[in-house]
Design an enzyme around this catalytic site. Structure first.
Site, PDB file in Angstrom:
ATOM      1  N   ARG A 126       0.888  -1.319   0.032  1.00 56.36           N
ATOM      2  CA  ARG A 126       0.136   0.084  -0.042  1.00 56.36           C
ATOM      3  C   ARG A 126       0.751   1.331  -0.115  1.00 56.36           C
ATOM      4  O   ARG A 126       0.365   2.444   0.544  1.00 56.36           O
ATOM      5  CB  ARG A 126      -0.974   0.022   1.323  1.00 56.36           C
ATOM      6  CG  ARG A 126      -1.846  -1.040   1.115  1.00 56.36           C
ATOM      7  CD  ARG A 126      -3.063  -1.067   2.200  1.00 56.36           C
ATOM      8  NE  ARG A 126      -3.991  -1.820   2.008  1.00 56.36           N
ATOM      9  CZ  ARG A 126      -4.089  -3.065   2.710  1.00 56.36           C
ATOM     10  NH1 ARG A 126      -3.029  -3.275   3.662  1.00 56.36           N
ATOM     11  NH2 ARG A 126      -5.015  -4.105   2.614  1.00 56.36           N
ATOM     12  N   LYS A 148       2.675  11.122 -11.780  1.00 51.84           N
ATOM     13  CA  LYS A 148       1.916   9.983 -12.480  1.00 51.84           C
ATOM     14  C   LYS A 148       2.592   8.753 -12.892  1.00 51.84           C
ATOM     15  O   LYS A 148       3.523   8.684 -13.336  1.00 51.84           O
ATOM     16  CB  LYS A 148       1.509  11.022 -13.891  1.00 51.84           C
ATOM     17  CG  LYS A 148       0.433  11.951 -13.870  1.00 51.84           C
ATOM     18  CD  LYS A 148       0.150  12.258 -15.280  1.00 51.84           C
ATOM     19  CE  LYS A 148      -1.054  13.145 -15.471  1.00 51.84           C
ATOM     20  NZ  LYS A 148      -1.252  13.547 -16.704  1.00 51.84           N
ATOM     21  N   GLU A 190       8.511  17.041 -25.502  1.00 55.42           N
ATOM     22  CA  GLU A 190       7.929  17.539 -24.454  1.00 55.42           C
ATOM     23  C   GLU A 190       8.437  18.775 -23.862  1.00 55.42           C
ATOM     24  O   GLU A 190       7.845  19.647 -22.920  1.00 55.42           O
ATOM     25  CB  GLU A 190       8.033  16.526 -23.107  1.00 55.42           C
ATOM     26  CG  GLU A 190       7.482  15.186 -23.450  1.00 55.42           C
ATOM     27  CD  GLU A 190       6.043  15.087 -23.264  1.00 55.42           C
ATOM     28  OE1 GLU A 190       5.319  16.217 -22.784  1.00 55.42           O
ATOM     29  OE2 GLU A 190       5.320  14.098 -23.190  1.00 55.42           O
ATOM     30  N   LYS A 232       6.727  22.747 -15.042  1.00 52.95           N
ATOM     31  CA  LYS A 232       5.828  21.577 -14.531  1.00 52.95           C
ATOM     32  C   LYS A 232       5.831  21.553 -12.958  1.00 52.95           C
ATOM     33  O   LYS A 232       4.491  21.336 -12.459  1.00 52.95           O
ATOM     34  CB  LYS A 232       6.641  20.274 -14.997  1.00 52.95           C
ATOM     35  CG  LYS A 232       5.628  18.933 -14.661  1.00 52.95           C
ATOM     36  CD  LYS A 232       5.623  17.859 -15.392  1.00 52.95           C
ATOM     37  CE  LYS A 232       4.828  16.598 -15.151  1.00 52.95           C
ATOM     38  NZ  LYS A 232       4.868  15.792 -16.070  1.00 52.95           N
ATOM     39  N   GLU A 242      -4.883  16.674 -11.179  1.00 59.09           N
ATOM     40  CA  GLU A 242      -5.197  16.910 -12.730  1.00 59.09           C
ATOM     41  C   GLU A 242      -6.727  17.204 -12.888  1.00 59.09           C
ATOM     42  O   GLU A 242      -7.372  16.599 -13.575  1.00 59.09           O
ATOM     43  CB  GLU A 242      -4.772  15.938 -13.732  1.00 59.09           C
ATOM     44  CG  GLU A 242      -5.003  16.260 -15.169  1.00 59.09           C
ATOM     45  CD  GLU A 242      -4.311  15.521 -16.164  1.00 59.09           C
ATOM     46  OE1 GLU A 242      -5.007  14.736 -16.777  1.00 59.09           O
ATOM     47  OE2 GLU A 242      -3.153  15.096 -16.018  1.00 59.09           O
ATOM     48  N   ARG A 246      -3.509  21.392 -14.568  1.00 56.14           N
ATOM     49  CA  ARG A 246      -2.638  20.247 -15.054  1.00 56.14           C
ATOM     50  C   ARG A 246      -2.934  19.692 -16.421  1.00 56.14           C
ATOM     51  O   ARG A 246      -2.077  19.058 -16.842  1.00 56.14           O
ATOM     52  CB  ARG A 246      -2.189  19.145 -13.843  1.00 56.14           C
ATOM     53  CG  ARG A 246      -1.225  18.260 -14.090  1.00 56.14           C
ATOM     54  CD  ARG A 246      -0.740  17.441 -13.056  1.00 56.14           C
ATOM     55  NE  ARG A 246       0.229  16.426 -13.491  1.00 56.14           N
ATOM     56  CZ  ARG A 246       0.751  15.522 -12.522  1.00 56.14           C
ATOM     57  NH1 ARG A 246       0.392  15.641 -11.216  1.00 56.14           N
ATOM     58  NH2 ARG A 246       1.567  14.770 -12.997  1.00 56.14           N
ATOM     59  N   ASN A 250      -1.093  18.063 -21.247  1.00 57.49           N
ATOM     60  CA  ASN A 250      -1.517  17.147 -21.995  1.00 57.49           C
ATOM     61  C   ASN A 250      -1.478  17.550 -23.478  1.00 57.49           C
ATOM     62  O   ASN A 250      -2.068  16.907 -24.397  1.00 57.49           O
ATOM     63  CB  ASN A 250      -2.668  16.391 -21.711  1.00 57.49           C
ATOM     64  CG  ASN A 250      -2.370  15.518 -20.581  1.00 57.49           C
ATOM     65  OD1 ASN A 250      -1.443  14.523 -20.494  1.00 57.49           O
ATOM     66  ND2 ASN A 250      -3.187  15.801 -19.247  1.00 57.49           N
ATOM     67  N   HIS A 253      -1.157  15.349 -26.529  1.00 50.92           N
ATOM     68  CA  HIS A 253      -1.400  13.888 -26.129  1.00 50.92           C
ATOM     69  C   HIS A 253      -2.584  13.226 -26.433  1.00 50.92           C
ATOM     70  O   HIS A 253      -2.662  12.095 -26.793  1.00 50.92           O
ATOM     71  CB  HIS A 253      -1.139  14.000 -24.652  1.00 50.92           C
ATOM     72  CG  HIS A 253       0.462  14.110 -23.860  1.00 50.92           C
ATOM     73  ND1 HIS A 253       0.891  15.426 -24.528  1.00 50.92           N
ATOM     74  CD2 HIS A 253       1.105  13.393 -23.387  1.00 50.92           C
ATOM     75  CE1 HIS A 253       2.025  15.192 -23.797  1.00 50.92           C
ATOM     76  NE2 HIS A 253       2.238  14.260 -23.071  1.00 50.92           N
ATOM     77  N   HIS A 257      -1.690   9.922 -28.046  1.00 54.83           N
ATOM     78  CA  HIS A 257      -2.040   8.544 -27.687  1.00 54.83           C
ATOM     79  C   HIS A 257      -2.795   7.684 -28.352  1.00 54.83           C
ATOM     80  O   HIS A 257      -2.454   6.493 -28.498  1.00 54.83           O
ATOM     81  CB  HIS A 257      -2.795   8.900 -25.953  1.00 54.83           C
ATOM     82  CG  HIS A 257      -1.917   9.302 -25.007  1.00 54.83           C
ATOM     83  ND1 HIS A 257      -2.508   9.766 -23.654  1.00 54.83           N
ATOM     84  CD2 HIS A 257      -0.700   9.555 -24.938  1.00 54.83           C
ATOM     85  CE1 HIS A 257      -1.795   9.986 -22.996  1.00 54.83           C
ATOM     86  NE2 HIS A 257      -0.444   9.920 -23.560  1.00 54.83           N
ATOM     87  N   HIS A 270       6.712   7.760 -27.813  1.00 54.88           N
ATOM     88  CA  HIS A 270       5.998   8.647 -27.053  1.00 54.88           C
ATOM     89  C   HIS A 270       5.960  10.239 -27.538  1.00 54.88           C
ATOM     90  O   HIS A 270       4.975  10.724 -27.881  1.00 54.88           O
ATOM     91  CB  HIS A 270       6.041   8.796 -25.480  1.00 54.88           C
ATOM     92  CG  HIS A 270       5.126   9.517 -24.990  1.00 54.88           C
ATOM     93  ND1 HIS A 270       3.707   9.509 -24.941  1.00 54.88           N
ATOM     94  CD2 HIS A 270       5.280  10.584 -24.148  1.00 54.88           C
ATOM     95  CE1 HIS A 270       3.016  10.526 -24.175  1.00 54.88           C
ATOM     96  NE2 HIS A 270       4.079  11.187 -23.742  1.00 54.88           N
TER      97      HIS A 270
END
Length: 366
Positions: A126, A148, A190, A232, A242, A246, A250, A253, A257, A270
């Site tokens: 956990r 993330k 990026e 960032k 997000e 935030r 993206n 993206h 994606h 990517h």
């Protein structure tokens, strides 16, 4: 590259989850730079078959004085292995070595390694502490920062994961000397994105210094990594999970994606997909009234100068729409895009499918 005695430091301000990003040359070989890492009896360095032979031994030697036992694990390399099967290799190693809740995980590699190690750290017992040691430009300026973590699912990229912050991010610029040219370009995507969404002065600087960045000029890389991390950090500090701001990170993206998923993970890097996705997103921004054609051409030219594709693969318009509806930003089946509402400022917007089809028809290979 020479060793910087005092690395530059950027702080992620998240209350009790705050942590530093250290940026400099030759940091992996200096134990004092890891003073911010938690103390524990054991550590596990997780890398991949490409990066481990280059840097894992040096990191293990550096950590030997901090931990009674330093274990190492090599994962297969590539986006195609960012899945449950590979993630379980990390859990297998943790259990096999009897690692406890204080064991520190070190993610040594690019974004795939960092995302998977972070997810493993969030899940094992956990939650155990972890440290990001990114060795690619893309990971240093983006994926290692902000917490993330995720793995891919055959139906969508990064769909299974958690927000879980590292305790330290160690950006050793010396590791970029062994980075393949294609990976360097992927990282530049990026970096470029931070300009249109947040800081056009930085965009101007990237345009003026893109040749130096492509040539791996140490001063240019140091500035690009630091400024990217500063931006960032500012965004994540305001919106860790997000729920609003935030999401602008993206930019490109949603299209990107879809390209990655549609081609099969690993066919395009990517950063390559994001670079092309930014061009498509800029065209959508133009149709929504946020930017003009000159801005679209300017961004496209910079993406191309960075060695990135600007023409999307021909997946089929309906296939693109299907893939983008699986994106995490979609709401009730409605695709939402990060668009530029004016240069240096971004927002989330929906767009009619007909408009998206027009953008794709213009931007995809025939």
């Amino acid at each position: 590259m020479s060793v910087l005695l005092s690395p530059e430091r950027v702080e992620i301000q998240l209350g009790e989850r705050s942590y530093p990003i250290l940026i400099g040359n030759g940091l992996l070989g200096e134990p004092r730079h890891f003073d911010a890492a938690p103390a524990a009896a054991s550590a596990l360095i997780v890398s991949n078959t490409t990066v481990a032979p280059l840097y894992a031994r040096a990191l293990r030697d550096t950590l030997a004085g901090r931990f009674q036992a330093v274990h190492m694990l090599e994962l297969p390399d590539g986006e195609a292995h960012k899945d449950w099967q590979t993630l379980n290799l990390i859990f297998d190693a943790l259990l096999r070595h009897g690692c406890d809740r204080k064991t520190v995980l070190f993610a040594l590699g690019g974004g795939v390694v960092g995302d998977m190690v972070g997810f493993a750290a969030a899940s094992y017992m956990r939650g155990v502490p972890f440290v990001q040691v990114p060795t690619t430009l893309l990971a240093q300026v983006d994926s290692s920062v902000g917490g993330k973590t995720a793995i891919n699912h055959p139906l969508g990229k990064n769909m299974i994961g958690a927000f879980y912050q590292p305790r330290l991010v160690m950006c050793d610029l010396a590791t970029l000397s062994t980075l393949p040219a294609r990976e360097l370009s992927a990282g530049l995507a990026e970096i470029i994105k931070y300009g249109p969404i947040y800081d056009m002065a930085f965009f101007d600087w990237i345009e003026a210094n893109i040749d130096a960045l492509m040539a791996r000029d140490p001063a240019a890389l140091a500035h690009a990594v630091r400024r990217s991390c500063e931006i960032k950090a500012a965004v994540v500090g305001q919106d860790e999970r997000e729920t609003g701001l935030r999401a602008i990170l993206n930019f490109g993206h949603t299209f990107g994606h879809a390209i990655e998923s549609g081609l099969g993970y690993g066919e395009w890097l990517h950063g390559e997909a994001v670079g092309c996705g930014m061009v498509l997103a800029a065209r959508l921004s133009q149709r929504l009234g946020g930017v003009d054609e000159a801005f679209v051409q300017r961004l496209s030219a910079l993406v191309e100068r960075a060695g990135l594709p600007v023409v999307a693969p021909a997946l089929g318009l309906e296939r693109y729409l299907e893939l983008m509806r699986i994106d995490k930003k979609s709401e009730a089946g409605e695709i939402r895009f990060v668009v530029i509402d004016q240069p240096g400022s971004a927002a989330m917007r929906s767009a009619p499918d007909t408009m998206v089809r027009e953008v794709l028809a213009q931007g995809c290979a025939s």
